[in-house]
Write an enzyme that holds these catalytic residues in place. Sequence first.
Site, PDB file in Angstrom:
ATOM      1  N   HIS A 153      11.405   8.313  43.904  1.00  0.00           N
ATOM      2  CA  HIS A 153      12.172   7.393  43.023  1.00  0.00           C
ATOM      3  C   HIS A 153      11.212   6.765  41.956  1.00  0.00           C
ATOM      4  CE1 HIS A 153      15.129   6.554  46.140  1.00  0.00           C
ATOM      5  NE2 HIS A 153      13.963   6.851  47.037  1.00  0.00           N
ATOM      6  N   SER A 274      -1.864  11.133  15.505  1.00  0.00           N
ATOM      7  CA  SER A 274      -0.739  10.718  14.850  1.00  0.00           C
ATOM      8  C   SER A 274      -1.257  10.475  13.291  1.00  0.00           C
ATOM      9  CB  SER A 274      -0.390   9.401  15.209  1.00  0.00           C
ATOM     10  OG  SER A 274       0.290   8.363  14.390  1.00  0.00           O
ATOM     11  N   LYS A 280      -4.138   7.685  18.607  1.00  0.00           N
ATOM     12  CA  LYS A 280      -3.009   8.249  19.438  1.00  0.00           C
ATOM     13  C   LYS A 280      -3.500   9.754  19.797  1.00  0.00           C
ATOM     14  CE  LYS A 280       1.221   7.552  19.033  1.00  0.00           C
ATOM     15  NZ  LYS A 280       2.440   7.433  20.379  1.00  0.00           N
ATOM     16  N   GLU A 287       5.804  17.947  25.671  1.00  0.00           N
ATOM     17  CA  GLU A 287       7.170  17.603  25.386  1.00  0.00           C
ATOM     18  C   GLU A 287       8.194  18.817  24.905  1.00  0.00           C
ATOM     19  OE1 GLU A 287       6.813  13.463  23.220  1.00  0.00           O
ATOM     20  OE2 GLU A 287       5.039  14.594  22.553  1.00  0.00           O
TER      21      GLU A 287
END
Length: 457
Positions: A153, A274, A280, A287
């Site tokens: 979970h 970024s 970043k 992704e």
Amino acid sequence: MWGGRFASGPAAVMEAINASIDFDKKLYTQDIRGSLAHSAMLAETGIISAEDQKKIADGLNTILSEIEEGRFTFSRKLEDIHMNIEARLAELIGPAAGRLHTARSRNDQVAVDFRLWVKEELIRTREALRALIEAFVTRAEEHAATVMPGFTHLQTAQPVTFGHHCMAYVEMFGRDLSRVNDAIERMDESPLGAAALAGTGFPIDRHRTAKSLGFREPTRNSLDSVSDRDFALEFLSLASICAMHLSRLAEEIVIWSTPQFGFIRLSDSFSTGSSIMPQKKNPDAAELVRAKTGRINGDLIALLTVMKGLPLSYSKDMQEDKETVFDAAEALDLAIAAMTGMISDMEVQKAAMKKAAGSGYSTATDLADWLVREAGLPFRDAHHATGRAVALAETKKVGLEKLTLDELQGINPAITNAIFDVLSVDASVRSRASFGGTAPQEVRKQIRYWKKRLKKA
Ligand code: ARG
């Protein structure tokens, strides 16, 4: 090609909807190989002359270099790759070109071309999966004893090792690999010679062409041969399952690389920065792997939907089989390669993993197991007592191992100092030495098994 029956040419939209050359030109090598095998067999069986066959073979080889060197002009008027090549052959060698299509139809021609392409793609997928599995095995070897939290979970459950986690993916991609092998085995039949749908009256030798194209044997039923696209669907199905695995892994990489988790650092080669936030480092490759799964699943559903409800045998609907497969193949190849790179390059942050492994009362089960083993409690009672210990630790805002012996004995008087040996994450991991468990020695067994298996396959 069918001027004899037709008085006028197609409408412009007809040409637009009908032409497949923009995407099926990808099949040029397979088409030429199919034609070379077919014409050689036609000559061997005496259906065409050796002289014509020589002209045909020379012409086809010329066309192959023209395409490879970018000197070939593809025409939409000629619909597809098969007719583009045949028309050019006629320009190059004259009337002998017309003999190539004896005892053949575009229906078996496209079926054999596409099977050859899918088979080659399956072989590429097999190699790519092996490289990914090897990358995982290498990381697992390095980290057979690196402790991290195991989750259910996405809540901390019990400590495991990073090597064990890697080997879980080896099992998953290993099943993908075996699906690839199964698919190759099942599709390894040549439809060439099924002709339009019914076979042919010419004395062709289908075993001969099957063999020379590297297939195990010819297909057994001519109707099925021209209307079957199961091999493409099997590729898309196994690609979808594999992409699902890649996507779960991608999701873990995204989570692990957040500053909040900090379990891994992706290498610069697999992340981006970024344009506005200088701090970043984004896991874009992971992704995109996660996103490619959407395309691949879509491709599977698209082709299943094209095929459903088609009466036997060939229908033009089936021309829509190629783009889905090409698209999925490109996405899958990229996704596996990107994942292999990420896994090989990422830095494993052992300290962060270990710290997280100890939080969230991850060794509570070890406490309960100890009470069963050493104090003879039934597991349910031990579970209850441990629950009270966790509640107490929670109110005191400490880990289980930070409770005092007095406090623990207040919960169950049978508890002794020995309990502190099992409350550490290393002890917890070491104790799970059941077959397939997370104990480092068990993980090393899994690694040895896979190394052997990879050598065999
Ligand atoms: N371009 C067609 C395809 O990809 C080739 C087969 C055409 N056959 C036919 N009977 N029209 O399916």
